[in-house]
Design a protein around this motif. Structure first.
Motif, short mmCIF file in Angstrom:
data_model
loop_
_atom_site.label_atom_id
_atom_site.label_comp_id
_atom_site.label_asym_id
_atom_site.label_seq_id
_atom_site.Cartn_x
_atom_site.Cartn_y
_atom_site.Cartn_z
N LYS A 29 44.72 33.96 43.42
CA LYS A 29 43.56 33.72 42.55
C LYS A 29 43.45 34.88 41.56
O LYS A 29 42.87 35.92 41.86
N VAL A 37 42.01 36.86 38.54
CA VAL A 37 40.71 37.01 37.89
C VAL A 37 40.84 38.04 36.77
O VAL A 37 41.71 38.91 36.83
N LEU A 64 44.89 40.36 33.96
CA LEU A 64 44.41 39.69 35.17
C LEU A 64 44.74 40.54 36.39
O LEU A 64 45.63 41.39 36.34
#
Length: 157
Positions: free
Chosen positions: A51, A53, A62
């Motif tokens: 995931k 972010v 990221l």
């Protein structure tokens, strides 16, 4: 007079032995490493399942936190920076160790020419080491960081 000379000689010899011993006791001992954190449970995460972010403060960058809280303490994290990303001269309050997973990271450390680090390369920077970090080439760069404490970027003017 002989007794006084003998006492002075014995006293001087005692000092010759005691001074190095006292100095040895004043030598700082190396800091002991904290006990390693015990691994518990299991984590299996395919790259596609991660995931990603946004990384605060760096447009387009990221991150995937892997272990620990980067805002509070030691942690391990994956970063993915787009091609052309450049972090100007800065340092960190805690040391970093890193490995390049993909792409090309470039580090210019303490005024030295930039060194290109392709996949599989390793780097280690102590707390306070000034450096410029950038992504070279057309591809994004994914790199792993193990940090001794919380994350910060101390910008150099």
């Amino acid at each position: 007079m002989k007794t006084r000379s003998a006492l002075l000689l014995v006293g001087s010899c005692s000092l010759l032995v005691l001074v190095p011993l006292l100095a040895a006791n004043q030598t700082p001992t190396p800091a002991t490493s904290p006990a390693p954190v015990k691994i518990s449970g299991k984590t299996l995460m395919a790259f596609e399942e991660m995931k990603w972010v946004p990384m605060p403060g760096l447009d387009g960058a990221l991150q995937v936190p892997l272990w620990g809280d980067s805002t509070k303490a030691a942690h391990r994290i994956l970063y993915k920076w787009p091609a052309g990303t450049k972090a100007p001269l800065h340092s960190h309050s805690n040391g970093d160790r890193g490995i390049i997973v993909s792409g090309m990271l470039s580090l210019a450390v303490e005024g030295a020419p930039a060194k290109k680090l392709p996949p599989g390369s390793y780097f280690s920077l102590a707390a306070g080491v000034q450096h410029i970090t950038s992504v070279e080439g057309e591809a994004p760069c994914v790199f792993y960081i193990e940090r001794e404490g919380s994350f910060d970027a101390v910008m150099v003017k």
